[in-house]
Design an enzyme around this catalytic site. Structure first.
Site, short mmCIF file in Angstrom:
data_model
loop_
_atom_site.label_atom_id
_atom_site.label_comp_id
_atom_site.label_asym_id
_atom_site.label_seq_id
_atom_site.Cartn_x
_atom_site.Cartn_y
_atom_site.Cartn_z
N HIS A 45 14.89 -54.26 -12.54
CA HIS A 45 15.54 -54.60 -13.80
C HIS A 45 14.45 -55.09 -14.78
O HIS A 45 14.51 -56.23 -15.28
CB HIS A 45 16.59 -55.72 -13.56
CG HIS A 45 17.77 -55.62 -14.47
ND1 HIS A 45 18.66 -56.66 -14.63
CD2 HIS A 45 18.21 -54.63 -15.28
CE1 HIS A 45 19.60 -56.32 -15.48
NE2 HIS A 45 19.36 -55.08 -15.89
N PHE A 99 12.82 -60.17 -13.16
CA PHE A 99 13.36 -61.38 -12.52
C PHE A 99 14.43 -61.04 -11.49
O PHE A 99 14.98 -61.93 -10.87
CB PHE A 99 13.94 -62.31 -13.60
CG PHE A 99 12.95 -62.57 -14.71
CD1 PHE A 99 12.02 -63.58 -14.58
CD2 PHE A 99 12.90 -61.77 -15.85
CE1 PHE A 99 11.08 -63.82 -15.57
CE2 PHE A 99 11.96 -61.99 -16.84
CZ PHE A 99 11.04 -63.02 -16.71
N HIS A 100 14.75 -59.73 -11.34
CA HIS A 100 15.91 -59.35 -10.54
C HIS A 100 15.59 -58.29 -9.49
O HIS A 100 16.22 -57.22 -9.48
CB HIS A 100 17.03 -58.82 -11.47
CG HIS A 100 17.41 -59.77 -12.56
ND1 HIS A 100 17.97 -59.37 -13.75
CD2 HIS A 100 17.34 -61.13 -12.63
CE1 HIS A 100 18.22 -60.41 -14.50
NE2 HIS A 100 17.83 -61.50 -13.85
N PRO A 101 14.63 -58.52 -8.58
CA PRO A 101 14.36 -57.49 -7.58
C PRO A 101 15.52 -57.36 -6.60
O PRO A 101 16.04 -58.38 -6.12
CB PRO A 101 13.11 -58.04 -6.85
CG PRO A 101 13.19 -59.52 -7.03
CD PRO A 101 13.83 -59.74 -8.37
#
Ligand SMILES: Cc1cc2nc3c(=O)[nH]c(=O)nc-3n(C[C@H](O)[C@H](O)[C@H](O)COP(=O)(O)OP(=O)(O)OC[C@H]3O[C@@H](n4cnc5c(N)ncnc54)[C@H](O)[C@@H]3O)c2cc1C
Ligand code: SF4
Length: 587
Positions: free
Chosen positions: A372, A526-528
């Site tokens: 993301h 910030f959203h793996p």
């Protein structure tokens, strides 16, 4: 040290009003001491190179990413230091909204060597907390093992911003995915996982995403009728509500204003922050205990149902009935889990843990990683904005979300920590820094294709090759954000594009983005998710539809790793709901 001081002097010259280079270099050195060895080495080599020849900071292009990375570190340290007074003042303005939670928590140094239980949950973040609560409420005896330590609200109220930053993130916040461009990827670490540092933004999983997971990945859990119930439960646990106007701040208001002028769909974000006072410090731990991370809800609820937490313990390996963890002094202890193990170490740590446990045989484990990816743009206004007075992430512009996968969110940074986006060096940069109170900042995330991979066994190593489709989307996102800022009255927009850093109107903005080279962009994420994806096809998905790890007995995965694709929105609610669904299914 002298090379670092020379770099600081060239970046922020004292004769133009910059700080004492030797003092700043010493602060930077202290900050770097928390970073992993390769980062420290890179910083030293960079300081030696650019300190000796400052002209290399701007040319050739090939050296710019290295110069920018070192510049970002120096500005982070300098900015956080110079605003530490304001941070402390705002942190202590009012008493906490709630006390620290009651947890049955033991540090690993005091934890016995051999303990028996029904289930061990590895990781106490969004996924782990929900799994622990669900299993404990079913009557199982549960032990949660967490590598990080507990953080108290008192530390967030009185600690220096840099100390807080260094303590709350894995590797001092220096995680990155290697690629062109490289992607900065900070990951939280502590009791509560990344929910300790996240911005508190809450989204339900879009129905189109759930249908894709059900119909394409064959993930029955994701059926919208069924998953909706889990989302409701998470929503209630987190006490989600829209950002109140009273604490939103001008950064968010300008985003609404700009989107409104363009006729674009925008609204205050939903957040899990009951009692938020808008101090803009979410990323370094909420000093009001207002942001309702899982350390304040699901974990104490799990403990109330009998779960125990052992922290400061890194799990070395897991099997169906056994977990071995390492204390900070290097000694090992063992947990016997008679019913099984739930792995929730996060999308970047779960694959290496499974590999070093001898459970990493599936060829797709570690593949399929989505991030993301995000870019940020700032607008300069003639009046003060003071973006750090208000909620850190406050409003959303959703006009391009469904069609383009671009979600814009007004996002500021903790006071002082935003200077890293400023262009230029020397006197030009110092002039920019004098006027940061006039900047409003937007961030945009792009729903990406799986283009990343988690390598490694003892340590994770991340790679990510931004696809041409997503590169175009990021460039378009820069244009969208610039348009919003101009529509809100910005006199200038800082694009974040190294080749064309500032534009004065929308025509110039269009030219700048047309000329942009995505490989040179500053990208963060910030959203793996997705590195141990769940689905029906045993060839494609390392994890089965019920969350159990293929090729293992009584090992489940319940964190961001299992999401089959990017959820296209901020993922904490989705991860918690998925973990709830998986844990409900465990007998
Ligand atoms: C700065 C930032 C802002 C964000 N903002 C938002 C937001 O506003 N809204 C949103 O929805 N999402 C946000 N996110 C993302 C969200 O917080 C995460 O997606 C979510 O917390 C991930 O949940 P998880 O359970 O997969 O992993 P985590 O929450 O990261 O938890 C994993 C835990 O496992 C522990 N662990 C790892 N390895 C081991 C081991 N070997 N042994 C023991 N413990 C281990 C880690 O220390 C960690 O505590 C943000 C993320 C960041 C970094
Ligand atoms: S802005 Fe963030 S850190 Fe500040 S009170 Fe609200 S939730 Fe807490």
């Amino acid at each position: 040290m002298s090379a670092l001081a020379s770099f600081c002097e060239a970046l922020l010259p004292p004769e133009a009003g910059g700080p004492d280079p030797a003092v700043l270099a010493a602060e930077v050195e202290r900050f770097l001491a928390r970073q992993p060895a390769p980062i420290r080495l890179g910083a030293r080599v960079g300081a030696a190179l650019f300190g000796a020849r400052p002209a290399l900071m701007t040319r050739p292009e090939a050296l710019r990413p290295a110069a920018d990375a070192l510049k970002a570190v120096v500005l982070l340290v300098h900015g956080a230091d110079s605003m530490a007074g304001e941070v402390a003042e705002r942190a202590q303005l009012v008493p906490p909204a709630r006390p620290d939670a009651d947890l049955d928590l033991t540090r690993s140094s005091e934890w016995p060597s051999d303990v028996r239980c029904d289930f061990v949950v590895v990781g106490s973040g969004a996924g782990g907390a929900m799994a622990a609560r669900t299993l404990a409420r079913k009557g199982a005896s549960v032990v949660v093992v967490e590598e990080g330590r507990r953080h108290s609200v008192e530390e967030f109220r009185s600690g220096h911003p840099l100390e807080r930053f260094g303590a709350l993130y894995r590797d001092g916040g220096a995680t990155a995915a290697i690629g062109r461009p490289p992607v900065m990827l900070p990951i939280g670490m502590g009791v509560g996982g990344t929910t300790l540092v996240n911005s508190g933004t809450c989204y339900r999983t879009p129905e189109a995403v759930l249908l894709r997971w059900r119909d394409v990945a064959g993930l029955g859990l994701a059926d919208p009728d069924r998953f909706g119930g889990y989302l409701n439960e998470v929503w209630e646990t987190l006490q989600v509500a829209p950002v109140p106007q009273a604490v939103m701040g001008r950064n968010g208001q300008l985003a609404l204003q700009g989107a409104g002028a363009l006729g674009w769909r925008a609204r205050p974000l939903d957040r899990n922050a009951p009692g938020c006072g808008g101090c803009c410090q979410c990323a370094i731990g909420c000093p009001r205990n207002a942001k309702f991370g899982v350390h304040l809800n699901a974990l104490p609820q799990a403990c109330a149902a009998g779960a125990r937490i052992v922290c400061e313990a890194r799990v070395q390996r897991v099997s169906s009935n056994d977990v071995v963890a390492r204390r900070r002094d290097g000694s090992l202890f063992r947990l016997h889990a008679s019913s099984g193990v739930v792995v929730a170490a996060g999308a970047t740590e779960t694959p290496p843990l499974l590999r070093r446990s001898g459970l990493g045989g599936h060829p797709r484990l570690g593949c399929n990683l989505t991030l993301h990816p995000a870019v940020a743009v700032s607008g300069r206004f003639s009046e003060p904005v003071v973006a750090w007075r208000g909620v850190l992430q406050s409003t959303a512009i959703e006009q391009f979300h469904e069609r383009l996968g671009v979600l814009v969110e007004a996002t500021s940074t903790p006071p002082g920590m935003g200077s890293v986006v400023l262009p230029g060096v020397g006197a030009e940069l110092l002039e920019e820094m004098r006027h940061t109170d006039q900047l409003a900042t937007l961030g945009a995330m792009v729903a990406d294709l799986p283009a990343g991979r988690v390598h490694g066994k003892q340590r994770s190593l991340l790679s990510y090759s931004l696809t041409p489709r997503d590169a175009l989307r990021l460039v378009r996102a820069i244009e969208i954000m610039g348009q919003v800022l101009f529509a809100a009255g910005a006199t200038e927009v800082l694009t974040g594009l190294p080749t064309w850093p500032r534009v004065r109107d929308t025509r110039e903005l269009a030219e700048a983005v047309a000329a942009a080279d995505p490989k040179q962009m500053h990208v963060a994420a910030f959203h793996p998710v997705g590195s141990a994806a769940a689905g029906a096809d045993p060839e494609r998905f390392p994890v089965a539809e019920d969350g159990s790890l293929r090729g293992a007995d009584r090992v489940w995965v319940a964190d961001g790793s299992v999401l089959p694709t990017c959820p296209e929105v901020n993922p904490q609610v989705t991860i918690m709901a998925m973990s709830l669904a998986i844990a409900e299914g465990i007998r």
